[in-house]
Design a protein around this motif. Structure first.
Motif, mmCIF file in Angstrom:
data_model
loop_
_atom_site.group_PDB
_atom_site.id
_atom_site.type_symbol
_atom_site.label_atom_id
_atom_site.label_comp_id
_atom_site.label_asym_id
_atom_site.label_seq_id
_atom_site.Cartn_x
_atom_site.Cartn_y
_atom_site.Cartn_z
ATOM 1 N N ILE A 81 50.066 26.083 39.507
ATOM 2 C CA ILE A 81 49.521 26.401 38.180
ATOM 3 C C ILE A 81 50.529 27.201 37.357
ATOM 4 O O ILE A 81 50.778 26.908 36.181
ATOM 5 N N PHE A 82 51.134 28.203 37.971
ATOM 6 C CA PHE A 82 52.103 29.019 37.240
ATOM 7 C C PHE A 82 53.364 28.230 36.892
ATOM 8 O O PHE A 82 54.076 28.574 35.945
ATOM 9 N N SER A 83 53.642 27.168 37.652
ATOM 10 C CA SER A 83 54.834 26.361 37.365
ATOM 11 C C SER A 83 54.622 25.429 36.180
ATOM 12 O O SER A 83 55.595 24.981 35.563
ATOM 13 N N ILE A 84 53.348 25.120 35.865
ATOM 14 C CA ILE A 84 53.095 24.204 34.742
ATOM 15 C C ILE A 84 52.593 24.934 33.492
ATOM 16 O O ILE A 84 52.635 24.377 32.404
ATOM 17 N N LEU A 85 52.115 26.158 33.665
ATOM 18 C CA LEU A 85 51.639 26.917 32.504
ATOM 19 C C LEU A 85 52.813 27.502 31.713
ATOM 20 O O LEU A 85 53.855 27.826 32.296
ATOM 21 N N LEU A 94 53.626 40.830 36.730
ATOM 22 C CA LEU A 94 52.193 40.685 36.952
ATOM 23 C C LEU A 94 51.918 39.462 37.817
ATOM 24 O O LEU A 94 51.072 39.500 38.716
ATOM 25 N N ILE A 95 52.633 38.367 37.567
ATOM 26 C CA ILE A 95 52.438 37.151 38.362
ATOM 27 C C ILE A 95 52.801 37.403 39.815
ATOM 28 O O ILE A 95 52.108 36.937 40.734
ATOM 29 N N TYR A 124 37.086 42.928 39.963
ATOM 30 C CA TYR A 124 38.206 43.859 39.897
ATOM 31 C C TYR A 124 39.442 43.238 39.242
ATOM 32 O O TYR A 124 40.034 43.828 38.328
ATOM 33 N N LEU A 125 39.849 42.062 39.700
ATOM 34 C CA LEU A 125 41.023 41.435 39.095
ATOM 35 C C LEU A 125 40.736 40.978 37.665
ATOM 36 O O LEU A 125 41.625 40.998 36.813
ATOM 37 N N PHE A 126 39.496 40.566 37.418
ATOM 38 C CA PHE A 126 39.119 40.172 36.053
ATOM 39 C C PHE A 126 39.388 41.311 35.074
ATOM 40 O O PHE A 126 39.848 41.092 33.954
ATOM 41 N N LEU A 127 39.119 42.541 35.511
ATOM 42 C CA LEU A 127 39.337 43.706 34.648
ATOM 43 C C LEU A 127 40.776 44.202 34.693
ATOM 44 O O LEU A 127 41.292 44.717 33.692
ATOM 45 N N LEU A 128 41.441 44.036 35.821
ATOM 46 C CA LEU A 128 42.785 44.595 35.972
ATOM 47 C C LEU A 128 43.870 43.720 35.369
ATOM 48 O O LEU A 128 44.920 44.239 34.959
ATOM 49 N N ILE A 129 43.671 42.410 35.314
ATOM 50 C CA ILE A 129 44.703 41.536 34.757
ATOM 51 C C ILE A 129 45.008 41.890 33.298
ATOM 52 O O ILE A 129 46.183 42.050 32.934
ATOM 53 N N GLY A 147 43.493 34.723 29.664
ATOM 54 C CA GLY A 147 42.608 33.637 30.064
ATOM 55 C C GLY A 147 43.237 32.725 31.097
ATOM 56 O O GLY A 147 42.579 32.318 32.063
ATOM 57 N N SER A 148 44.509 32.395 30.931
ATOM 58 C CA SER A 148 45.200 31.496 31.851
ATOM 59 C C SER A 148 45.306 32.095 33.249
ATOM 60 O O SER A 148 45.035 31.432 34.246
ATOM 61 N N TYR A 149 45.692 33.369 33.330
ATOM 62 C CA TYR A 149 45.900 33.994 34.630
ATOM 63 C C TYR A 149 44.571 34.226 35.354
ATOM 64 O O TYR A 149 44.472 34.051 36.573
ATOM 65 N N GLN A 150 43.563 34.615 34.601
ATOM 66 C CA GLN A 150 42.251 34.817 35.211
ATOM 67 C C GLN A 150 41.696 33.502 35.750
ATOM 68 O O GLN A 150 41.184 33.439 36.869
ATOM 69 N N TRP A 151 41.796 32.444 34.964
ATOM 70 C CA TRP A 151 41.294 31.140 35.391
ATOM 71 C C TRP A 151 42.095 30.611 36.574
ATOM 72 O O TRP A 151 41.535 30.032 37.512
ATOM 73 N N ALA A 152 43.402 30.829 36.564
ATOM 74 C CA ALA A 152 44.264 30.334 37.640
ATOM 75 C C ALA A 152 43.881 30.946 38.982
ATOM 76 O O ALA A 152 43.722 30.232 39.980
ATOM 77 N N ILE A 153 43.720 32.249 39.029
ATOM 78 C CA ILE A 153 43.433 32.891 40.312
ATOM 79 C C ILE A 153 41.973 32.685 40.731
ATOM 80 O O ILE A 153 41.650 32.645 41.924
#
Length: 311
Positions: A81-85, A94-95, A124-129, A147-153
């Motif tokens: 996901i991180f390679s195509i975003l 952060l990644i 927790y990650l939803f708030l910390l990202i 939005g991208s990072y939250q959805w990815a994880i």
């Protein structure tokens, strides 16, 4: 070593028998298909042999090996996901931190700490990202990045980790299949649903559902595939799970519908990014995300359906 019940072992043998039949069929079709079509079919089946061998080996070695396998699967999917975003350079630290959250999420599973497993990423990650991005100080593209990072994880780690947690559910409440039976039930129905929808669509499909996203998705394929998966879910439930036939029908319906949404969602992502596959890791299939797109949606829904109806 995980306690393989006779039913779970038979289910594994049935899957291997299906692969043997597929290999024989592919060999007999070599003169009827074009060289390109035959090569793609051969690659797909050979890749299935490898994928099934890896999954079955991990399940047979034991619980720890299985958890490590699913953790690696989540890690590779997250990396894809991180390679195509369109990732901002400022977000790389952060990644890196998000990659480190993968083993932590599976650690909660290994400890059978359901409370932390279920809230660590979505709360927790939803708030910390967003907070982590604020610390980095880059505001341009902030909303899209959050939005991208939250959805990815959520999809690649939290959702897939539900498959692994099936192995931790009390085995004495599923004498027929054990934890391995639950994993086999979920994964087999999810992948079978993809194949069934494809076959029904090829045979009877005319009316397309969302041609701008996935031209091959038809109403006949969707309805036929879901109906087939629902029936099979009912038949397999008493054999591999603690569910009754009727509960299995509901689980099969849930898996059929959720799998369709998952497949369609990743198709939309690829359309948005203008790519055909998420990677070329699996010959004939594309990337890990191309193969587990349905599972990312079926796993958490099936887990909680099973958890609240049978445990």
């Amino acid at each position: 070593m995980l306690d393989l019940t006779p039913n779970a072992l038979v289910a594994m043998l049935v899957v291997l028998a299906m692969l043997v039949v597929a290999s024989i069929t592919q060999w007999r079709l070599r003169s009827r298909l074009s060289p390109e079509a035959h090569l793609e079919l051969k690659q797909r089946i050979n890749s299935w042999w490898i994928m099934v061998a890896v999954v079955f080996t991990a399940l047979m070695i034991g619980q720890t090996a299985s958890l490590i396998f699913f953790a690696i699967l989540s890690f590779i999917a997250l990396r894809e996901i991180f390679s195509i975003l369109p990732v901002r350079i400022s977000d790389r630290r952060l990644i890196l931190a998000l990659y480190l959250m993968v083993p932590l999420q599976y650690y909660w599973i290994a400890k059978d700490w359901y409370g932390m497993f279920i809230v660590f990423i979505p709360v927790y990650l939803f708030l910390l990202i967003p907070f982590g991005l604020l610390i980095l100080g880059e505001t341009k593209g902030f909303i899209r990045a959050v939005g991208s990072y939250q959805w990815a994880i959520m999809t690649t780690v939290f959702a897939i980790s539900h498959v692994a947690y099936l192995l931790m559910l009390p085995a004495d409440q599923n004498a027929s299949g054990g934890g391995v039976g639950l994993v086999l039930y979920l994964v087999f129905l999810t992948q079978f649903n993809d194949v069934a929808q494809y076959i029904w669509g090829k045979k009877f499909g005319e009316r397309k559902i969302v041609p701008t996203i996935s031209p091959n998705k038809t109403w006949a394929g969707f309805l036929g595939g879901v109906a087939t998966t629902t029936l099979l879910g009912g038949l397999l439930a008493p054999w591999l799970t603690p569910m009754s036939f009727w509960q299995g029908l509901a689980a099969g319906l849930l898996i059929g519908c959720a799998g369709f949404v998952g497949d369609l969602t990743i198709s939309a992502v690829k359309r948005d990014l203008r790519i055909k596959d998420t990677s070329q890791l699996i010959p004939g299939h594309g990337g890990i995300l191309d193969r587990i797109d349905s599972l990312m949606y079926t796993a958490p829904l099936f887990f909680h359906f099973l958890f609240y109806t049978s445990y």
